[in-house]
Design an enzyme around this catalytic site. Structure first.
Site, PDB file in Angstrom:
ATOM      1  N   ARG A  50     -75.945   8.206  27.724  1.00 64.27           N
ATOM      2  CA  ARG A  50     -75.549   7.995  29.126  1.00 64.27           C
ATOM      3  C   ARG A  50     -75.665   6.508  29.474  1.00 64.27           C
ATOM      4  O   ARG A  50     -74.848   5.934  30.175  1.00 64.27           O
ATOM      5  CB  ARG A  50     -76.401   8.829  30.087  1.00 64.27           C
ATOM      6  N   TYR A 102     -53.933   3.325  46.243  1.00 58.10           N
ATOM      7  CA  TYR A 102     -53.854   4.592  45.522  1.00 58.10           C
ATOM      8  C   TYR A 102     -54.435   5.687  46.427  1.00 58.10           C
ATOM      9  O   TYR A 102     -55.496   5.503  47.042  1.00 58.10           O
ATOM     10  CB  TYR A 102     -54.667   4.466  44.233  1.00 58.10           C
ATOM     11  N   ASP A 174     -58.401  -3.833  42.526  1.00 56.54           N
ATOM     12  CA  ASP A 174     -57.968  -2.783  41.598  1.00 56.54           C
ATOM     13  C   ASP A 174     -56.781  -3.346  40.832  1.00 56.54           C
ATOM     14  O   ASP A 174     -55.700  -3.540  41.395  1.00 56.54           O
ATOM     15  CB  ASP A 174     -57.592  -1.523  42.403  1.00 56.54           C
ATOM     16  N   LYS A 199     -54.267   4.747  32.797  1.00 50.71           N
ATOM     17  CA  LYS A 199     -52.885   4.312  32.959  1.00 50.71           C
ATOM     18  C   LYS A 199     -52.458   3.400  31.796  1.00 50.71           C
ATOM     19  O   LYS A 199     -52.373   3.864  30.680  1.00 50.71           O
ATOM     20  CB  LYS A 199     -52.731   3.657  34.334  1.00 50.71           C
TER      21      LYS A 199
END
Ligand SMILES: *Cc1c(COP(=O)(O)O)cnc(C)c1O
Length: 381
Positions: A50, A102, A174, A199
């Site tokens: 983690r 977005y 972003d 993406k």
């Protein structure tokens, strides 16, 4: 040696091969949750996946190199990276955002950020005066997408950096649409860069990922703590897929952009198409600013059809291009933002932005451009 970006996409920040056993040329997938300790109080450098994992670390270092970041955390999705970023902001903070973000970002801000006592304003950040007018005593961050989603507005990052400095704001960008191959916001003054790795970076529409890249040591340290505490980590296997995808980022983007330019010019001439939004067209209002702060235009095109019936017909008749959410991969995808990505954006804002029932968004892949144009032609007929 200062390698160029194409080389760094393939070999990472350094040539890290000696780190891995047996001279493996491809980074091994360390599919392990935990790591045994050589002795009491000792560590191999990895304790629990983690917190960190060798496959993921290789990906994160490559990403830091590409974005010019001091550190990067790889997250399980773009939204996980955005959620982590919100954790940096104290209750009562006001965040000024680009108006057409977005849709998932708008949703997390308004539905979850607001419950945490954060407030958000959405302004047209392509107009720096509007941004400055909207800054209040509580404003702590600017949150920018350039090009924006889905109307492809361009925000002047140097101007945002000046405002951020003057008012002591975090500048968060972003960078999903242009990727570090075309644009490096940290070099232009951003404190944090976010990516949906799902993406262009992954590039094959086969996995989800996200990145939060820090331009400052103090932020990087806070983010590392939040990251290991909240558990937004990317799995070793998905880290491998991202490493693999990013090797071809430059060649994919060059081809996608070339295809997008041809399709945008073709759409402009089609009688059923009213307006084409592509940053690579010189008549695009943000063309000059985008050129001054990036190395390309990307491959995202939006367009308005003459009637809602035409838009629906196109979605039903395309067969090479898929009617699907998402973007950036080798397969071309067409989206109906009103019903899909921007379904949760309040209607008055959607109307103002022009995200109507005639509005379609095309992510151009690397298929043959003639085949893509033929598919659009028969669908628009
Ligand atoms: C897709 C997307 C996101 C969200 O990323 P996921 O990987 O889908 O969670 C955030 N920002 C932009 C610009 C996106 O396109």
């Amino acid at each position: 040696m200062d390698y160029k970006i194409e080389t760094r996409c393939i070999h990472g920040a350094n040539d890290n091969r000696e780190r891995h056993p047996y001279g493996s040329v491809s980074v091994p997938i360390y599919q392990t949750a935990t790591f045994s300790h050589p002795g009491i109080g000792q560590s191999t450098g990895f304790d629990y996946s983690r917190e960190s994992n060798p496959t993921r670390q290789e990906l994160e270092e490559t990403m830091s190199s590409l974005e010019g970041a001091v550190d990067t955390v790889a997250c399980s999705s773009g939204m996980a990276a955005i959620a982590l970023c919100l954790e940096l902001l104290e209750t009562g903070s006001h965040i000024l955002c680009s108006e057409d973000l977005y849709g998932g970002s708008v949703r997390i801000f308004q539905m979850i950020g607001a419950n945490r006592g954060l407030t958000f304003s959405f302004v047209d950040t392509s107009q720096p005066e509007l941004v400055e007018q909207s800054i209040t005593d509580q404003t702590k961050a600017l949150y920018i997408e350039t090009p924006s989603n889905p109307t492809m507005r361009i925000t002047d990052l140097a101007k945002m950096k000046d405002l951020a400095e003057k008012h002591e704001l975090l500048l968060i960008v972003d960078n999903t649409f242009l990727t570090p191959y075309f644009q490096n916001p940290i070099a232009l003054g951003a404190d944090l860069v976010i990516h949906s790795g799902t993406k262009f970076l992954g590039g094959h529409n086969d996995t989800l990922a996200g990145f939060l890249c820090s331009g400052r040591e103090d932020l990087a340290e806070k983010i590392r703590f939040l990251y290991k505490t909240t558990g937004s980590c990317l799995s070793p296997f998905d880290s491998f897929l991202l490493i693999r995808g990013m090797k071809t980022l430059p060649v994919r983007l060059e081809r996608q952009q070339e295809n997008a330019m041809r399709i945008a010019q073709w759409l402009q001439k089609n009688e059923k198409v009213r307006e084409v939004y592509y940053v690579g067209l010189p008549e695009h209002p943000g063309y000059e600013i985008n050129r001054s702060q990036s190395r390309g235009f990307g491959s995202m095109i939006s367009f308005q059809t003459d009637t809602p019936q035409t838009a629906r017909k196109v979605l039903e008749k395309i067969h090479l291009i898929s009617y699907a959410e998402s973007l950036g991969g080798v397969e071309s995808l067409l989206t109906y933002p009103m019903l899909q990505t921007h379904g949760d954006v309040p209607e008055p804002l959607r109307e103002k932005l022009g995200i109507t029932d005639c509005f379609l968004r095309l992510s151009v892949g690397i298929e043959n451009a003639d085949d893509l144009i033929e598919d659009l032609r028969q669908a628009l007929e």
